[in-house]
Design a protein around this motif. Sequence first.
Motif, PDB file in Angstrom:
ATOM      1  N   GLY A 179       0.796  -1.220   0.000  1.00 40.86           N
ATOM      2  CA  GLY A 179       0.000   0.000   0.000  1.00 40.86           C
ATOM      3  C   GLY A 179       0.825   1.264   0.000  1.00 40.86           C
ATOM      4  O   GLY A 179       0.278   2.358   0.107  1.00 40.86           O
ATOM      5  N   ALA A 180       2.157   1.105  -0.142  1.00 38.54           N
ATOM      6  CA  ALA A 180       3.042   2.270  -0.097  1.00 38.54           C
ATOM      7  C   ALA A 180       4.121   2.144  -1.149  1.00 38.54           C
ATOM      8  O   ALA A 180       4.508   1.049  -1.555  1.00 38.54           O
ATOM      9  CB  ALA A 180       3.666   2.419   1.284  1.00 38.54           C
ATOM     10  N   VAL A 181       4.615   3.298  -1.597  1.00 36.76           N
ATOM     11  CA  VAL A 181       5.764   3.355  -2.493  1.00 36.76           C
ATOM     12  C   VAL A 181       6.985   3.716  -1.660  1.00 36.76           C
ATOM     13  O   VAL A 181       6.966   4.683  -0.907  1.00 36.76           O
ATOM     14  CB  VAL A 181       5.563   4.401  -3.604  1.00 36.76           C
ATOM     15  N   THR A 182       8.031   2.926  -1.783  1.00 37.89           N
ATOM     16  CA  THR A 182       9.280   3.184  -1.067  1.00 37.89           C
ATOM     17  C   THR A 182      10.339   3.603  -2.068  1.00 37.89           C
ATOM     18  O   THR A 182      10.684   2.846  -2.978  1.00 37.89           O
ATOM     19  CB  THR A 182       9.754   1.930  -0.306  1.00 37.89           C
ATOM     20  N   GLY A 183      10.831   4.833  -1.922  1.00 38.50           N
ATOM     21  CA  GLY A 183      11.827   5.373  -2.837  1.00 38.50           C
ATOM     22  C   GLY A 183      13.241   5.170  -2.313  1.00 38.50           C
ATOM     23  O   GLY A 183      13.461   5.141  -1.107  1.00 38.50           O
ATOM     24  N   ILE A 184      14.177   5.042  -3.240  1.00 35.58           N
ATOM     25  CA  ILE A 184      15.595   4.931  -2.897  1.00 35.58           C
ATOM     26  C   ILE A 184      16.368   5.956  -3.717  1.00 35.58           C
ATOM     27  O   ILE A 184      16.311   5.945  -4.955  1.00 35.58           O
ATOM     28  CB  ILE A 184      16.147   3.523  -3.183  1.00 35.58           C
ATOM     29  N   LEU A 185      17.074   6.838  -3.035  1.00 38.47           N
ATOM     30  CA  LEU A 185      17.877   7.867  -3.679  1.00 38.47           C
ATOM     31  C   LEU A 185      19.337   7.711  -3.280  1.00 38.47           C
ATOM     32  O   LEU A 185      19.652   7.073  -2.275  1.00 38.47           O
ATOM     33  CB  LEU A 185      17.383   9.261  -3.291  1.00 38.47           C
ATOM     34  N   TYR A 195      15.093  13.179  -8.310  1.00 40.98           N
ATOM     35  CA  TYR A 195      14.714  13.062  -6.902  1.00 40.98           C
ATOM     36  C   TYR A 195      13.362  13.700  -6.592  1.00 40.98           C
ATOM     37  O   TYR A 195      12.634  13.240  -5.712  1.00 40.98           O
ATOM     38  CB  TYR A 195      15.807  13.650  -6.000  1.00 40.98           C
ATOM     39  N   LYS A 196      13.013  14.769  -7.316  1.00 40.83           N
ATOM     40  CA  LYS A 196      11.729  15.412  -7.038  1.00 40.83           C
ATOM     41  C   LYS A 196      10.570  14.480  -7.383  1.00 40.83           C
ATOM     42  O   LYS A 196       9.558  14.443  -6.668  1.00 40.83           O
ATOM     43  CB  LYS A 196      11.627  16.732  -7.803  1.00 40.83           C
ATOM     44  N   SER A 236       6.682   8.839  -3.630  1.00 35.88           N
ATOM     45  CA  SER A 236       6.992   7.898  -2.547  1.00 35.88           C
ATOM     46  C   SER A 236       6.307   8.256  -1.237  1.00 35.88           C
ATOM     47  O   SER A 236       6.155   9.437  -0.903  1.00 35.88           O
ATOM     48  CB  SER A 236       8.503   7.827  -2.321  1.00 35.88           C
ATOM     49  N   ASP A 237       5.938   7.229  -0.501  1.00 33.27           N
ATOM     50  CA  ASP A 237       5.412   7.416   0.853  1.00 33.27           C
ATOM     51  C   ASP A 237       6.548   7.431   1.872  1.00 33.27           C
ATOM     52  O   ASP A 237       6.446   8.082   2.912  1.00 33.27           O
ATOM     53  CB  ASP A 237       4.428   6.288   1.186  1.00 33.27           C
ATOM     54  N   ASN A 238       7.607   6.684   1.565  1.00 29.57           N
ATOM     55  CA  ASN A 238       8.816   6.654   2.390  1.00 29.57           C
ATOM     56  C   ASN A 238      10.012   6.651   1.456  1.00 29.57           C
ATOM     57  O   ASN A 238       9.972   6.010   0.400  1.00 29.57           O
ATOM     58  CB  ASN A 238       8.863   5.404   3.279  1.00 29.57           C
ATOM     59  N   THR A 239      11.080   7.350   1.848  1.00 29.31           N
ATOM     60  CA  THR A 239      12.254   7.443   0.978  1.00 29.31           C
ATOM     61  C   THR A 239      13.525   7.223   1.781  1.00 29.31           C
ATOM     62  O   THR A 239      13.696   7.801   2.860  1.00 29.31           O
ATOM     63  CB  THR A 239      12.325   8.814   0.280  1.00 29.31           C
ATOM     64  N   TYR A 240      14.400   6.377   1.234  1.00 27.01           N
ATOM     65  CA  TYR A 240      15.711   6.134   1.837  1.00 27.01           C
ATOM     66  C   TYR A 240      16.794   6.766   0.973  1.00 27.01           C
ATOM     67  O   TYR A 240      16.697   6.781  -0.265  1.00 27.01           O
ATOM     68  CB  TYR A 240      15.975   4.631   1.955  1.00 27.01           C
ATOM     69  N   PHE A 241      17.828   7.263   1.641  1.00 25.13           N
ATOM     70  CA  PHE A 241      18.980   7.838   0.952  1.00 25.13           C
ATOM     71  C   PHE A 241      20.195   6.967   1.236  1.00 25.13           C
ATOM     72  O   PHE A 241      20.506   6.680   2.400  1.00 25.13           O
ATOM     73  CB  PHE A 241      19.225   9.266   1.436  1.00 25.13           C
ATOM     74  N   LEU A 242      20.866   6.511   0.172  1.00 24.05           N
ATOM     75  CA  LEU A 242      22.057   5.685   0.323  1.00 24.05           C
ATOM     76  C   LEU A 242      23.302   6.561   0.302  1.00 24.05           C
ATOM     77  O   LEU A 242      23.496   7.358  -0.621  1.00 24.05           O
ATOM     78  CB  LEU A 242      22.156   4.649  -0.805  1.00 24.05           C
ATOM     79  N   THR A 243      24.134   6.408   1.316  1.00 22.61           N
ATOM     80  CA  THR A 243      25.377   7.166   1.374  1.00 22.61           C
ATOM     81  C   THR A 243      26.416   6.384   2.170  1.00 22.61           C
ATOM     82  O   THR A 243      26.093   5.812   3.217  1.00 22.61           O
ATOM     83  CB  THR A 243      25.159   8.558   2.026  1.00 22.61           C
ATOM     84  N   ASN A 244      27.616   6.322   1.641  1.00 24.72           N
ATOM     85  CA  ASN A 244      28.719   5.608   2.299  1.00 24.72           C
ATOM     86  C   ASN A 244      28.345   4.166   2.660  1.00 24.72           C
ATOM     87  O   ASN A 244      28.750   3.652   3.709  1.00 24.72           O
ATOM     88  CB  ASN A 244      29.169   6.357   3.553  1.00 24.72           C
ATOM     89  N   ILE A 265      14.688   9.516   4.973  1.00 26.21           N
ATOM     90  CA  ILE A 265      14.596  10.972   4.865  1.00 26.21           C
ATOM     91  C   ILE A 265      13.141  11.398   4.737  1.00 26.21           C
ATOM     92  O   ILE A 265      12.273  10.606   4.372  1.00 26.21           O
ATOM     93  CB  ILE A 265      15.402  11.495   3.672  1.00 26.21           C
ATOM     94  N   LYS A 266      12.904  12.675   5.019  1.00 29.70           N
ATOM     95  CA  LYS A 266      11.539  13.199   4.995  1.00 29.70           C
ATOM     96  C   LYS A 266      11.267  14.131   3.830  1.00 29.70           C
ATOM     97  O   LYS A 266      10.112  14.395   3.518  1.00 29.70           O
ATOM     98  CB  LYS A 266      11.238  13.902   6.313  1.00 29.70           C
ATOM     99  N   GLY A 267      12.311  14.667   3.212  1.00 29.99           N
ATOM    100  CA  GLY A 267      12.070  15.587   2.115  1.00 29.99           C
ATOM    101  C   GLY A 267      13.348  16.216   1.603  1.00 29.99           C
ATOM    102  O   GLY A 267      14.458  15.788   1.925  1.00 29.99           O
ATOM    103  N   ILE A 268      13.175  17.253   0.783  1.00 28.47           N
ATOM    104  CA  ILE A 268      14.311  17.917   0.143  1.00 28.47           C
ATOM    105  C   ILE A 268      15.281  18.492   1.161  1.00 28.47           C
ATOM    106  O   ILE A 268      16.501  18.470   0.945  1.00 28.47           O
ATOM    107  CB  ILE A 268      13.807  19.018  -0.816  1.00 28.47           C
ATOM    108  N   LYS A 269      14.778  18.983   2.280  1.00 27.55           N
ATOM    109  CA  LYS A 269      15.660  19.564   3.296  1.00 27.55           C
ATOM    110  C   LYS A 269      16.674  18.528   3.781  1.00 27.55           C
ATOM    111  O   LYS A 269      17.863  18.848   3.952  1.00 27.55           O
ATOM    112  CB  LYS A 269      14.831  20.081   4.478  1.00 27.55           C
ATOM    113  N   ASP A 270      16.228  17.316   3.988  1.00 25.95           N
ATOM    114  CA  ASP A 270      17.147  16.254   4.415  1.00 25.95           C
ATOM    115  C   ASP A 270      18.187  15.961   3.332  1.00 25.95           C
ATOM    116  O   ASP A 270      19.354  15.703   3.632  1.00 25.95           O
ATOM    117  CB  ASP A 270      16.379  14.970   4.746  1.00 25.95           C
ATOM    118  N   LEU A 271      17.756  16.008   2.064  1.00 25.07           N
ATOM    119  CA  LEU A 271      18.703  15.788   0.970  1.00 25.07           C
ATOM    120  C   LEU A 271      19.730  16.916   0.903  1.00 25.07           C
ATOM    121  O   LEU A 271      20.915  16.689   0.649  1.00 25.07           O
ATOM    122  CB  LEU A 271      17.963  15.683  -0.362  1.00 25.07           C
TER     123      LEU A 271
END
Length: 219
Positions: free
Chosen positions: A28-34, A181-182, A188-196, A202-208
């Motif tokens: 029931g949700a879209v999970t994004g990966i950036l 990313y936009k 997405s309902d939830n988004t993860y950011f991959l780093t290192n 993350i919650k939005g552009i501010k976190d990015l």
Amino acid sequence: MILEVDNIELNFGTKRILSGIYICAKKGAVTGILGRNGSGKTSLLKIIFGCLTPKYKSVRIDSKVIRKNLFLINKVAYLPQHPLLPKTMKVQTAFTLFEVDWDQFSKTFESFKIYQNPTISELSSGEVKVLETYLILHQNKKIIFLDEPFSFISPLYVEKIKSIIAEQKKDRIILITDHFYKDILEVSDNTYFLTNGHSKLIKGIKDLENEGYTMPNSR
């Protein structure tokens, strides 16, 4: 249904790509990966799907460890970055094989009505991506993986695909990654950011921006 992935470790030679990843994707949700280029987004989808073997991984569905590769349990449809359909295949044949209604597709994407009989090679790369994304989203699978579905396609088609994703997520898990990313944040309902090698929710552009990731979007 809940899909959880963690304890993934992937190295290419001496370079560690993924380590300490945790992803939770729900029905029931879209999970994004950036993530930046080379951060392991595509590798992560391949590992979860089962076509790339890491040093370690843990994949669970509803808390049950899945030891088989997901593509073997017939619950997943996967849109890869590379072309999915043979260039010599006719468009109509693709819809027949995937058991998807051509008439409904051509009503949604009216400019494609002229392409029922031509082969895949006669379409642009963006048009092929639209076809492939639509076919994957309309598979009768509980889990959908989309790797860069918005790349190379026009903004008008992007908006239609986002609407289809919003409709199709109701009774399935959708995991999606893209450089735009936009679009990912919007769908997405939830988004993860991959780093290192790690993942951050993350919650939005501010976190990015705090991660130093955002860049001018080309749309």
